[in-house]
Design a protein around this motif. Structure first.
Motif, PDB file in Angstrom:
ATOM      1  N   PRO B  20       0.867  -1.346   0.167  1.00 54.36           N
ATOM      2  CA  PRO B  20       0.034   0.056  -0.047  1.00 54.36           C
ATOM      3  C   PRO B  20       0.969   1.237  -0.130  1.00 54.36           C
ATOM      4  N   GLY B  21       0.397   2.405  -0.509  1.00 54.86           N
ATOM      5  CA  GLY B  21       0.846   3.661  -0.261  1.00 54.86           C
ATOM      6  C   GLY B  21       1.598   3.825   1.007  1.00 54.86           C
ATOM      7  N   LEU B  22       2.788   4.584   1.080  1.00 58.70           N
ATOM      8  CA  LEU B  22       3.669   4.877   2.024  1.00 58.70           C
ATOM      9  C   LEU B  22       4.017   3.742   2.917  1.00 58.70           C
ATOM     10  N   ARG B  53       6.175  10.905  -3.938  1.00 57.46           N
ATOM     11  CA  ARG B  53       5.259   9.591  -4.044  1.00 57.46           C
ATOM     12  C   ARG B  53       5.687   9.166  -5.369  1.00 57.46           C
ATOM     13  N   PRO B  80       3.796   2.049  -7.848  1.00 56.62           N
ATOM     14  CA  PRO B  80       3.355   3.157  -6.995  1.00 56.62           C
ATOM     15  C   PRO B  80       2.190   2.575  -5.967  1.00 56.62           C
ATOM     16  N   GLN B  82      -0.122   4.265  -4.345  1.00 58.97           N
ATOM     17  CA  GLN B  82      -1.621   4.897  -4.256  1.00 58.97           C
ATOM     18  C   GLN B  82      -2.529   4.060  -5.227  1.00 58.97           C
ATOM     19  N   ILE B  83      -3.706   3.945  -4.577  1.00 58.61           N
ATOM     20  CA  ILE B  83      -4.741   3.272  -5.239  1.00 58.61           C
ATOM     21  C   ILE B  83      -5.066   3.450  -6.675  1.00 58.61           C
ATOM     22  N   TYR B  85      -3.362   4.351  -8.911  1.00 58.97           N
ATOM     23  CA  TYR B  85      -2.079   3.975 -10.188  1.00 58.97           C
ATOM     24  C   TYR B  85      -2.205   2.743 -10.468  1.00 58.97           C
ATOM     25  N   ASP B  86      -3.352   2.224 -10.537  1.00 58.36           N
ATOM     26  CA  ASP B  86      -3.500   0.673 -10.733  1.00 58.36           C
ATOM     27  C   ASP B  86      -2.968   0.370 -12.003  1.00 58.36           C
ATOM     28  N   ARG B 109      -3.454   1.079   9.281  1.00 61.17           N
ATOM     29  CA  ARG B 109      -2.887   0.701   7.893  1.00 61.17           C
ATOM     30  C   ARG B 109      -3.754  -0.778   7.543  1.00 61.17           C
ATOM     31  N   ALA B 112      -5.514  -0.840   4.337  1.00 63.73           N
ATOM     32  CA  ALA B 112      -4.736  -0.760   3.064  1.00 63.73           C
ATOM     33  C   ALA B 112      -3.974  -1.822   2.922  1.00 63.73           C
ATOM     34  N   SER B 116      -4.447  -3.860  -0.699  1.00 59.12           N
ATOM     35  CA  SER B 116      -3.314  -3.885  -1.638  1.00 59.12           C
ATOM     36  C   SER B 116      -3.022  -5.162  -1.943  1.00 59.12           C
TER      37      SER B 116
END
Lengths: 160, 195
Positions: B20-22, B53, B80, B82-83, B85-86, B109, B112, B116
């Motif tokens: 997941p992001g971050l 990011r 990436p 973030q959702i 950017y699939d 998280r 998330a 992911s």
């Protein structure tokens, strides 16, 4: 299951390199690269020493993949040719034999028209060589399979 | 897809960091880059937004040593997280040989992470892969932070296949190389099996 490996044999490597050397000369270009669609460098000729070939290969493959995705969004199958124009150098990227990416870098000593023309001719020759390589890969070419010889100890030793 | 070059005497494989992001995928790569000898690494390529990011991918080529006279090289990619950017994530999974799923251990998280992980399964499926057959390991990152989920809980939710799992704090490098080594071994064993 991961796909079976893409294999480059000495004979086909020489064949492909000869074709891109000819293209390099006839297109008056600075350098020519062959990259597989997953971003692995296959061969390079010309003034390559100032260029990070590994980065170039992975970014080119990313570029082709991204424009391929873009093509699908607008209902195209793929964009088989990409051209990037810079202040000094330009990059001409094309897909050959559906499997391999041909990258030609050229400056003002050449022109887009000449590069396109020569790339078209070279692509025919490259396609033949690549098909040969692919069928050899499918046949397994078992006589020289390095993977079979790898032992557990070899793998362990990489980390000591 | 691994690339065996008999002419250059090289074995090349592709590892993807997913998560997941971050969650710390780029941080993993940055630590590997920092700690690898100059002659064993290439340039690290980062395609990121202005706010750092990941936009498309990070890329780091590393050389691990020799096997039977062949140089063993691994290309490390991150997706990436973030959702939205699939589409990019799907592209990066093409030709993958092994995956490191990086989970963010913080309680808030968990959703998330699960999202992911499901997204990874779906995207692999679309590429014709199956998670049951592809070498992968899981890294529980950010163990140094307060408010983390116990590993046993994380395992229950994310490690249904019982693959190797590692606790990490990628920020200071804890667990980063252990995770990488583990997936590298799995990939090479898989390659040998397929030969």
């Amino acid at each position: 299951m991961p796909q079976s490996p893409f294999v480059m044999y000495d004979e086909e490597f020489k064949e492909l390199t000869l074709i891109i050397e000819k293209l390099l000369r006839e297109a008056n270009s600075k350098c020519v690269y062959l990259v597989d669609k997953d971003g692995q460098l296959m061969s390079a000729v010309g003034e390559t020493k100032d260029i990070d070939a590994t980065s170039l290969a992975s970014l080119t493959a990313g570029n082709i993949a991204a424009t391929g995705g873009l093509a699908k969004v607008i209902g195209e199958k793929e964009f088989s040719i990409l051209f990037h124009e810079g202040e000094r150098d330009n990059i001409h990227i094309s897909v050959v034999g559906q499997r391999v990416i041909l990258v030609v870098i050229f400056d003002k000593r050449s022109s887009l028209g000449l590069v396109r023309l020569r790339v078209k001719k070279a692509s025919e020759d490259l396609t033949k060589s690549i098909e040969k390589l692919l069928s050899r890969m499918q046949a397994g070419a078992a006589q020289e399979n390095i993977l079979k010889e790898i032992t557990d100890d070899d793998i362990e030793r990489l980390f000591h | 897809m691994s690339f065996i070059n008999y002419s250059a005497k090289e074995i090349n494989c592709k590892i993807v960091y997913y998560g997941p992001g971050l969650c710390g995928k780029t941080t993993n790569l940055q630590f590997i880059y920092k700690k690898t000898r100059p002659e064993a690494k290439g340039k690290m390529v980062t395609l990121a937004t202005e706010t750092e990011r990941t936009l498309f991918f990070d890329f780091l080529p590393i050389a691990l040593g020799d096997i039977k006279g062949f140089k063993v090289r691994f290309h490390l990619y991150t997706v990436p997280g973030q959702i939205f950017y699939d589409a990019s994530r799907k592209l990066i999974l093409k030709g993958v040989d092994g995956i490191i799923f990086v989970a963010d251990s913080q309680v808030d998280r968990m959703d998330a992470n699960m999202e992911s992980f499901d997204n990874m399964k779906l995207n692999l499926d679309e590429q014709g892969y199956n998670l049951d057959n592809i070498p992968y390991v899981i890294q529980y990152n950010k163990r140094d932070l307060p408010n983390v989920v116990p590993v046993a809980e994380l395992n229950k939710v994310l490690n249904v296949n019982g693959v190797p799992e590692f606790e990490a704090a990628a920020f200071d490098g804890t667990g980063v190389f252990e995770t990488l080594k583990s997936v590298v071994k799995l990939v090479l064993i898989e390659l040998k099996k397929g030969a």
